[in-house]
Design an enzyme around this catalytic site. Structure first.
Site, PDB file in Angstrom:
ATOM      1  N   ASN A   1     -10.238   8.241   7.888  1.00 46.54           N
ATOM      2  CA  ASN A   1      -9.357   7.713   6.851  1.00 46.54           C
ATOM      3  C   ASN A   1     -10.226   7.281   5.675  1.00 46.54           C
ATOM      4  O   ASN A   1     -10.864   6.232   5.726  1.00 46.54           O
ATOM      5  CB  ASN A   1      -8.584   6.520   7.434  1.00 46.54           C
TER       6      ASN A   1
ATOM      7  N   ARG B   1      -6.330  11.305   7.727  1.00 43.31           N
ATOM      8  CA  ARG B   1      -5.159  10.690   7.110  1.00 43.31           C
ATOM      9  C   ARG B   1      -5.148  11.089   5.634  1.00 43.31           C
ATOM     10  O   ARG B   1      -6.148  10.927   4.937  1.00 43.31           O
ATOM     11  CB  ARG B   1      -5.254   9.172   7.220  1.00 43.31           C
TER      12      ARG B   1
ATOM     13  N   HIS C   1       3.386   4.888   4.891  1.00 36.80           N
ATOM     14  CA  HIS C   1       3.259   4.274   6.231  1.00 36.80           C
ATOM     15  C   HIS C   1       4.019   5.081   7.280  1.00 36.80           C
ATOM     16  O   HIS C   1       4.365   4.536   8.339  1.00 36.80           O
ATOM     17  CB  HIS C   1       3.817   2.833   6.276  1.00 36.80           C
TER      18      HIS C   1
ATOM     19  N   ARG D   1       0.467  -6.612  -4.136  1.00 35.68           N
ATOM     20  CA  ARG D   1       1.447  -5.813  -4.890  1.00 35.68           C
ATOM     21  C   ARG D   1       2.767  -6.573  -5.017  1.00 35.68           C
ATOM     22  O   ARG D   1       3.222  -7.182  -4.042  1.00 35.68           O
ATOM     23  CB  ARG D   1       1.704  -4.476  -4.177  1.00 35.68           C
TER      24      ARG D   1
ATOM     25  N   GLY E   1       3.036  -8.538  10.876  1.00 31.65           N
ATOM     26  CA  GLY E   1       4.147  -8.347  11.809  1.00 31.65           C
ATOM     27  C   GLY E   1       3.734  -8.563  13.260  1.00 31.65           C
ATOM     28  O   GLY E   1       4.514  -9.074  14.075  1.00 31.65           O
TER      29      GLY E   1
ATOM     30  N   GLU F   1      -2.201   3.778  14.147  1.00 33.16           N
ATOM     31  CA  GLU F   1      -2.115   4.975  13.315  1.00 33.16           C
ATOM     32  C   GLU F   1      -3.138   6.021  13.734  1.00 33.16           C
ATOM     33  O   GLU F   1      -2.878   7.223  13.678  1.00 33.16           O
ATOM     34  CB  GLU F   1      -2.283   4.593  11.837  1.00 33.16           C
TER      35      GLU F   1
END
Ligand code: AMP
Length: 395
Positions: free
Chosen positions: A10, A87, A176, A237, A329, A381
């Site tokens: 990645n 990725r 995502h 952001r 999360g 991921e």
């Protein structure tokens, strides 16, 4: 056949994360991060089994860093790597799934670079370096956007003049996808529901944050749009703002588009709201100590998240569960609790002890009796990229 190994890469503009995924092992035999690439402070960190090491690689670029990583990956895989999975951030409308990399795929990733000017070029640097160093190994591109290509047109179109979509690719893509896909499949496994007959709301909350509505294994809507700025409040952001903010800031402060982009992408979110940090851990501690900015950032983050989840519910015929994932999360019990408090109409009720228990990689259901399911599912991921690479090798 012995268990296969996939090296997952990645690449960011000055960094490169990597992990060796073995199809039969739960943990990664090798993983690491090269950062500050292209600078005198370039450094490579890696973990082989339990052994952590670092190496200064002054001036190294992605190619030079990979020259260190690839022999390590070969060794750790017992001399047999099956493929390399990359990725790639933006697949535009061209890519509806992962694919084996060839000249045509490289050109299409290049063509999509204008949609992700910071990310796709960095992803290409990584791909070109591994093609150069390992020309005979199958290489796979896995796109952040591909999972969302199943959104219906009414979910992905903006209400702007049609030619902006037809001629300039202006539409919602979502990101995502690898994570939303992975955690929804894991949730189906955990609850014993078939993927092809289950409906989920997912909240991926890391430095970047997005929600997704998933019906029978397919994304039907997601909160990020043409770029990863749309939607939720994130680390730095802003998420959604009034689109007229751009002209207002230009008129009143004389800011250029570059300055506005910077403010909304790098100085906003929970960092901008709190005036303190983009890190939810820091904010949680400051909030406990009575820092008003940290408290406001937390409250706005949770309220906007709840609003987005309620909106995503429009895309579902039924709800089998709400899934929390990503650094925040998976770890922040207070964020999960506060968010659910805003979703009373859905009849969510929390089992507080279960909510506290599910941190640091612990997965589980955290709802109380009589509530729709709420799950904490650690994302992975790298494993999802490896699984998709293996599927392509088998096909
Ligand atoms: P990710 O991008 O998925 O690595 O997530 C990064 C975010 O997760 C950062 O905002 C971290 O502060 C947050 N995070 C990690 N651990 C915790 C924790 N125990 N409590 C709150 N936030 C956390």
């Amino acid at each position: 056949m012995s268990a296969r190994n996939i090296l997952v890469i990645n690449c960011g503009s000055s960094s490169m994360k990597f992990a060796l995924v073995n199809e039969e092992q739960a943990t990664f035999p090798l993983q690491g991060l090269a950062e500050r690439l292209g600078s005198p402070e370039a450094v490579l960190h890696w973990q082989l089994g339990d052994n952590k090491q670092s190496l200064e690689i002054p001036g190294a670029d992605h190619h030079a860093a990979l020259q260190h990583v690839l022999p390590m990956a070969q060794d750790a895989s017992g001399g047999h790597l099956s493929a390399i999975g990359h990725r790639v951030v933006h697949g535009g409308e061209h890519f509806t799934g992962s694919c084996l990399i060839n000249e045509e795929v490289l050109n299409a990733i290049r063509d999509n670079a204008q949609l992700a000017p910071l990310h796709n070029p960095a992803n290409l640097v990584g791909i070109n370096a591994t093609l150069d160093l390992f020309p005979d190994l199958p290489q796979v591109a896995v796109f952040d956007t591909a999972f969302h290509q199943t959104m219906p047109e009414y979910a992905y179109r903006y209400a702007v003049p049609e030619f902006l979509y037809k001629e300039h690719s202006v539409r919602r893509y979502g990101f995502h996808g690898t994570s939303h896909n992975y955690v929804s499949k894991r949730a189906a496994e955990m609850t014993g529901l078939p993927v092809e007959d289950s409906c989920w709301l997912t909240a991926h909350l890391g430095n970047g944050c997005s929600t997704c509505a998933i019906v029978n294994g397919e994304s039907r809507d997601t909160s990020m749009g043409m770029t990863p700025l749309e939607g939720l409040v994130m680390g730095t952001r802003s998420g959604d703002v009034d689109p007229n903010l751009h002209s207002y800031l230009n008129r009143t402060l004389g800011w250029s588009l570059e300055q506005i982009d910077r403010a909304l992408n790098h100085d906003s979110g929970i960092k901008g709201l709190s005036g303190l940090s983009n890190d939810m851990r820091t904010l949680s501690e400051a909030r406990m100590a009575g820092h008003p900015g940290a408290n406001l950032a937390f409250e706005v983050f949770c309220y906007r998240l709840a609003k987005s989840l309620a909106a995503m519910a429009c895309a579902l015929p039924k709800l089998d569960g709400l899934i929390f994932t990503g650094g925040i999360g998976e770890n922040s019990a207070p964020v999960r609790e506060r968010t659910l408090e805003h979703l009373k109409l859905f009849n969510f009720k929390l089992d507080k002890a279960a909510n506290e228990r599910c941190t640091r990689g612990v997965a589980g259901e955290i709802q109380a009796e009589g509530s729709p399911r709420v799950l904490v599912v650690p994302t992975n991921e790298e494993r999802q990229i490896a699984l998709e690479s293996l599927e392509l090798l088998d096909a």
